[in-house]
Design a protein around this motif. Structure first.
Motif, PDB file in Angstrom:
ATOM      1  N   GLY A   6      19.270  42.764  11.981  1.00  0.00           N
ATOM      2  CA  GLY A   6      20.366  41.830  11.701  1.00  0.00           C
ATOM      3  C   GLY A   6      21.483  42.249  12.580  1.00  0.00           C
ATOM      4  N   GLU A   7      22.558  41.462  12.887  1.00  0.00           N
ATOM      5  CA  GLU A   7      23.777  42.029  13.652  1.00  0.00           C
ATOM      6  C   GLU A   7      24.540  43.114  12.883  1.00  0.00           C
ATOM      7  N   ASN A   8      25.270  43.867  13.517  1.00  0.00           N
ATOM      8  CA  ASN A   8      26.179  44.894  12.913  1.00  0.00           C
ATOM      9  C   ASN A   8      27.149  45.416  13.893  1.00  0.00           C
ATOM     10  N   SER A   9      28.344  45.061  14.133  1.00  0.00           N
ATOM     11  CA  SER A   9      29.252  45.307  15.161  1.00  0.00           C
ATOM     12  C   SER A   9      29.487  47.053  14.954  1.00  0.00           C
ATOM     13  N   GLN A  67      18.063  32.690  17.481  1.00  0.00           N
ATOM     14  CA  GLN A  67      18.050  33.682  16.805  1.00  0.00           C
ATOM     15  C   GLN A  67      17.810  33.644  15.120  1.00  0.00           C
ATOM     16  N   GLU A  68      18.410  32.775  14.661  1.00  0.00           N
ATOM     17  CA  GLU A  68      18.228  32.589  13.156  1.00  0.00           C
ATOM     18  C   GLU A  68      16.885  32.355  12.552  1.00  0.00           C
ATOM     19  N   VAL A  69      15.812  31.556  13.706  1.00  0.00           N
ATOM     20  CA  VAL A  69      14.523  31.617  13.288  1.00  0.00           C
ATOM     21  C   VAL A  69      13.898  33.263  13.496  1.00  0.00           C
ATOM     22  N   SER A  95      12.614  40.113  20.266  1.00  0.00           N
ATOM     23  CA  SER A  95      13.843  40.269  20.471  1.00  0.00           C
ATOM     24  C   SER A  95      14.493  39.689  19.526  1.00  0.00           C
ATOM     25  N   ILE A  96      15.405  40.666  18.740  1.00  0.00           N
ATOM     26  CA  ILE A  96      16.670  40.194  17.927  1.00  0.00           C
ATOM     27  C   ILE A  96      17.999  39.994  18.565  1.00  0.00           C
ATOM     28  N   ASN A  97      17.982  39.690  19.832  1.00  0.00           N
ATOM     29  CA  ASN A  97      19.175  39.591  20.711  1.00  0.00           C
ATOM     30  C   ASN A  97      18.694  38.492  21.718  1.00  0.00           C
ATOM     31  N   PRO A  98      18.149  37.370  21.377  1.00  0.00           N
ATOM     32  CA  PRO A  98      17.700  36.436  22.088  1.00  0.00           C
ATOM     33  C   PRO A  98      18.985  35.817  23.052  1.00  0.00           C
ATOM     34  N   LYS A  99      20.025  35.847  22.752  1.00  0.00           N
ATOM     35  CA  LYS A  99      21.156  35.301  23.510  1.00  0.00           C
ATOM     36  C   LYS A  99      21.378  35.997  24.813  1.00  0.00           C
TER      37      LYS A  99
END
Length: 209
Positions: free
Chosen positions: A150-153, A134-136, A102-106
């Motif tokens: 990556g994140e992209n709003s 998330q960084e890892v 998952s790239i959205n672990p939060k």
């Protein structure tokens, strides 16, 4: 005389067709050459059952990797439907596994990942949905596998990531078949039926190594 020339014309067409088609027919039945394009770095994350899973779990297994997130409104559902197809091809093989990071672990806690796995038909014992720092995870994706995440709003769902699958051999090497020009394709298109079929074929090759 005209009949003789027509025979010659037909024979010429057949010869030309053979010169063009035979190499393609032969290449279709050749076993692809799978080259090493990298090594999977060490990792340790929490799976959908709350257990720690590291890369050592996949030792002596052939496995497939994807990066996704559960609230993805675009490509993830199709990617995971294709992962299920791959799962079903090798369901009875204990030397095969899958890993979905998952790239959205939060948001994607073990409980959410478990519900997602159940809802999407992920029943293979060796398929782990993984969450953690998330960084890892981003470092693993972008540097370890070179699969973008990556994140992209401005993107739908707030994240961007590759739709490609990585194929790993029993020794932890990222493997890839070669294209028609002899260059590694590197990864397999998880959104394209041809890419999914290719990885299914290449898994079979690696399982025999």
């Amino acid at each position: 005389m005209m009949k003789k020339y027509s025979y010659i014309g037909v024979a010429f067409i057949i010869l030309i067709f053979g010169i063009y088609a035979v190499p393609k027919i032969v290449s279709k039945f050749q076993t692809p050459t799978l080259v090493k394009i990298g090594e999977v770095p060490n990792f340790e994350f929490t799976n959908q059952d709350g257990n720690l899973i590291s890369n050592s779990f996949y030792e002596d297994k052939v496995w497939v990797v994807e990066f996704f997130f559960t609230t993805c409104p675009t490509i993830c559902p199709k990617m995971n439907a294709n992962m299920v197809k791959i799962q079903n091809e090798y369901y009875a093989n204990l030397d095969f596994g899958l890993a979905s990071f998952s790239i959205n672990p939060k948001h994607d806690t073990p409980e959410i990942l478990k519900a997602y796995a159940n809802a999407h038909g992920a029943t293979l014992k060796n398929w782990h949905f993984l969450t953690g720092n998330q960084e890892v995870i981003y470092q693993l994706a972008n540097t370890g596998f070179t699969l973008f995440a990556g994140e992209n709003s401005e993107a739908e769902g707030g994240f961007e990531h590759s739709g490609m699958f990585a194929l790993i051999d029993k020794e932890g090497n990222i493997r890839s078949r070669l294209d028609e020009l002899g260059n590694p394709i590197a990864f397999y298109d998880g959104l394209d039926p041809k890419g999914v079929q290719m990885i299914i074929e290449d898994i079979a090759i690696l399982l025999k190594e």
